[in-house]
Design an enzyme around this catalytic site. Sequence first.
Site, PDB file in Angstrom:
ATOM      1  N   GLY A  14      -0.829   2.556  -0.285  1.00  0.00           N
ATOM      2  CA  GLY A  14      -0.651   3.769   0.519  1.00  0.00           C
ATOM      3  C   GLY A  14       0.823   4.062   0.758  1.00  0.00           C
ATOM      4  O   GLY A  14       1.581   3.151   1.068  1.00  0.00           O
ATOM      5  N   VAL A  26      17.659  -0.003  -2.803  1.00  0.00           N
ATOM      6  CA  VAL A  26      17.571  -0.935  -3.935  1.00  0.00           C
ATOM      7  C   VAL A  26      18.463  -0.437  -5.076  1.00  0.00           C
ATOM      8  O   VAL A  26      19.262  -1.196  -5.647  1.00  0.00           O
ATOM      9  CB  VAL A  26      16.099  -1.081  -4.421  1.00  0.00           C
ATOM     10  CG1 VAL A  26      16.026  -1.841  -5.742  1.00  0.00           C
ATOM     11  CG2 VAL A  26      15.253  -1.763  -3.354  1.00  0.00           C
ATOM     12  N   ARG A  75      -3.137   2.882  -6.205  1.00  0.00           N
ATOM     13  CA  ARG A  75      -3.812   1.595  -5.992  1.00  0.00           C
ATOM     14  C   ARG A  75      -4.405   1.239  -7.356  1.00  0.00           C
ATOM     15  O   ARG A  75      -5.417   1.821  -7.759  1.00  0.00           O
ATOM     16  CB  ARG A  75      -4.901   1.726  -4.932  1.00  0.00           C
ATOM     17  CG  ARG A  75      -4.375   2.173  -3.546  1.00  0.00           C
ATOM     18  CD  ARG A  75      -5.462   2.026  -2.493  1.00  0.00           C
ATOM     19  NE  ARG A  75      -5.183   2.778  -1.274  1.00  0.00           N
ATOM     20  CZ  ARG A  75      -4.488   2.305  -0.230  1.00  0.00           C
ATOM     21  NH1 ARG A  75      -3.971   1.110  -0.280  1.00  0.00           N
ATOM     22  NH2 ARG A  75      -4.319   3.048   0.851  1.00  0.00           N
ATOM     23  N   ASP A 106      -0.162  -5.686   1.711  1.00  0.00           N
ATOM     24  CA  ASP A 106      -0.623  -7.023   1.324  1.00  0.00           C
ATOM     25  C   ASP A 106      -1.315  -7.056  -0.043  1.00  0.00           C
ATOM     26  O   ASP A 106      -1.184  -8.020  -0.791  1.00  0.00           O
ATOM     27  CB  ASP A 106      -1.493  -7.654   2.414  1.00  0.00           C
ATOM     28  CG  ASP A 106      -2.586  -6.731   2.915  1.00  0.00           C
ATOM     29  OD1 ASP A 106      -2.705  -5.590   2.399  1.00  0.00           O
ATOM     30  OD2 ASP A 106      -3.336  -7.150   3.819  1.00  0.00           O
ATOM     31  N   THR A 129       4.112  -0.054   4.748  1.00  0.00           N
ATOM     32  CA  THR A 129       2.784   0.404   5.183  1.00  0.00           C
ATOM     33  C   THR A 129       2.886   0.864   6.635  1.00  0.00           C
ATOM     34  O   THR A 129       3.603   0.237   7.426  1.00  0.00           O
ATOM     35  CB  THR A 129       1.704  -0.692   5.074  1.00  0.00           C
ATOM     36  OG1 THR A 129       0.556  -0.295   5.834  1.00  0.00           O
ATOM     37  CG2 THR A 129       2.163  -2.043   5.605  1.00  0.00           C
ATOM     38  N   ASP A 131       0.589   0.558   8.706  1.00  0.00           N
ATOM     39  CA  ASP A 131      -0.319  -0.260   9.534  1.00  0.00           C
ATOM     40  C   ASP A 131       0.380  -1.400  10.290  1.00  0.00           C
ATOM     41  O   ASP A 131      -0.170  -1.923  11.255  1.00  0.00           O
ATOM     42  CB  ASP A 131      -1.419  -0.886   8.671  1.00  0.00           C
ATOM     43  CG  ASP A 131      -2.403   0.146   8.166  1.00  0.00           C
ATOM     44  OD1 ASP A 131      -2.271   1.330   8.525  1.00  0.00           O
ATOM     45  OD2 ASP A 131      -3.309  -0.231   7.395  1.00  0.00           O
ATOM     46  N   ASP A 133       0.603  -4.398   9.350  1.00  0.00           N
ATOM     47  CA  ASP A 133      -0.339  -5.525   9.321  1.00  0.00           C
ATOM     48  C   ASP A 133       0.105  -6.642   8.380  1.00  0.00           C
ATOM     49  O   ASP A 133      -0.717  -7.376   7.844  1.00  0.00           O
ATOM     50  CB  ASP A 133      -1.745  -5.026   8.921  1.00  0.00           C
ATOM     51  CG  ASP A 133      -1.748  -4.373   7.547  1.00  0.00           C
ATOM     52  OD1 ASP A 133      -0.658  -4.085   7.016  1.00  0.00           O
ATOM     53  OD2 ASP A 133      -2.843  -4.145   7.003  1.00  0.00           O
ATOM     54  N   ARG A 175      -6.821   0.067   9.265  1.00  0.00           N
ATOM     55  CA  ARG A 175      -8.121  -0.448   8.831  1.00  0.00           C
ATOM     56  C   ARG A 175      -8.488  -1.743   9.536  1.00  0.00           C
ATOM     57  O   ARG A 175      -9.570  -1.896  10.060  1.00  0.00           O
ATOM     58  CB  ARG A 175      -8.053  -0.714   7.323  1.00  0.00           C
ATOM     59  CG  ARG A 175      -8.895   0.196   6.514  1.00  0.00           C
ATOM     60  CD  ARG A 175      -8.831  -0.192   5.070  1.00  0.00           C
ATOM     61  NE  ARG A 175      -7.466  -0.480   4.644  1.00  0.00           N
ATOM     62  CZ  ARG A 175      -6.942  -0.085   3.503  1.00  0.00           C
ATOM     63  NH1 ARG A 175      -7.660   0.628   2.683  1.00  0.00           N
ATOM     64  NH2 ARG A 175      -5.712  -0.404   3.155  1.00  0.00           N
TER      65      ARG A 175
HETATM   66  O1  F6P Z   1      -2.994   0.978   4.593  1.00  0.00           O
HETATM   67  C1  F6P Z   1      -2.546   2.206   5.025  1.00  0.00           C
HETATM   68  C2  F6P Z   1      -3.694   3.144   5.287  1.00  0.00           C
HETATM   69  O2  F6P Z   1      -3.129   4.364   5.697  1.00  0.00           O
HETATM   70  C3  F6P Z   1      -4.737   2.652   6.279  1.00  0.00           C
HETATM   71  O3  F6P Z   1      -4.343   2.805   7.613  1.00  0.00           O
HETATM   72  C4  F6P Z   1      -5.916   3.508   5.900  1.00  0.00           C
HETATM   73  O4  F6P Z   1      -7.119   2.885   6.271  1.00  0.00           O
HETATM   74  C5  F6P Z   1      -5.799   3.581   4.413  1.00  0.00           C
HETATM   75  O5  F6P Z   1      -4.426   3.396   4.106  1.00  0.00           O
HETATM   76  C6  F6P Z   1      -6.275   4.861   3.794  1.00  0.00           C
HETATM   77  O6  F6P Z   1      -6.152   4.763   2.418  1.00  0.00           O
HETATM   78  P1  F6P Z   1      -6.325   5.994   1.413  1.00  0.00           P
HETATM   79  O7  F6P Z   1      -5.153   6.901   1.586  1.00  0.00           O
HETATM   80  O8  F6P Z   1      -6.341   5.358   0.062  1.00  0.00           O
HETATM   81  O9  F6P Z   1      -7.601   6.663   1.778  1.00  0.00           O
END
Ligand code: F6P
Length: 327
Positions: A14, A26, A75, A106, A129, A131, A133, A175
Amino acid sequence: MKLPTKIAVLTSGGDSPGMNAAIRAVVRACTYYNLECVGVYRGLQGLIEGDFEELNARSVKNIINRGGTFLKSARSKDFLTVEGRKKAFNNLKNENIDALVVIGGDGTFAGASVFFKEFNFPIVGLPGTIDNDINGTDYSIGYDTALNTVVEAIDKIRDTANSHNRLFLVEVMGRDAGDIALNAGIGAGAEEILIPELNMGRERLLESLSRSKKSGKTSSIVVVSEGDQIGKNIFGLAEYIEENLKEYEVRVTVLGHIQRGGSPSCFDRVLASRLGVGAVDALLRGETDVMIGIVHNKIVSIPFSEAIKGSNEIDKELIRVADIISI
Ligand code: F6P
């Protein structure tokens, strides 16, 4: 061990605000050290497809202020396969690239670590990210900007909540981690904050909302992390509250991807710049299979195996503060 002379950089997973600032750092650190630098488009998928472009200090002008990632992100499912990773390795070798900087979360680090072990190819990662996390760093790139976006949105929602004496359930991203919900919830003055790390239970939420009403509150904001047990179905939760607490008129706002976009905050720009330079420094020290993070305002290297262990424990002091100030 031979130190790198040509480094590739990519963004994966993401997107998050500040990724451009990290790429820029960089690239410019490479220029500073007289190293060649290559940008890989579309993350690990672009690595497999050989989607490369030479970058220099001027290629990254005017991007420190821009959200998203100009290298684009993906992804990649193909990178989960041995064949995919073999193709990626061959592409890097054909371009004489001898080290890689991956900016992501991660999942990206897990893939990068496998790749290092299979091909002994030097890799360092930067936590990118919203998040927050990632284990072993106090902050990830994009988190601060996302918090500010959420607080700004809730401030606006509060105007309507207050004008109509309503209860708003506001769903935020995260998430598996409640960092966005908890910190933005405190910052925006939420009455309740629901996070995946703590299952409050529907009944306790009702009791608490009931108490709030009795204490004279006319409107309320409940911040709900998307991964929370009782908040997963936020529209169902809204119905449940309306059925059980007739005095409440409930509305739901799902903030969604608005949280991932926008110009990065100054904090994220500085963080991304420090980590980007730190990544090149680490490669030149011969480090690999590590993430560059920030702990107590110092740049540190953490093995990927540690970084992917899951989110840091939620801060109990923050929970306590949230409880006290929402009385
Ligand atoms: O990991 C970052 C994040 O924004 C999460 O908070 C969320 O659940 C997820 O990505 C959403 O992913 P996508 O944009 O692939 O739907």
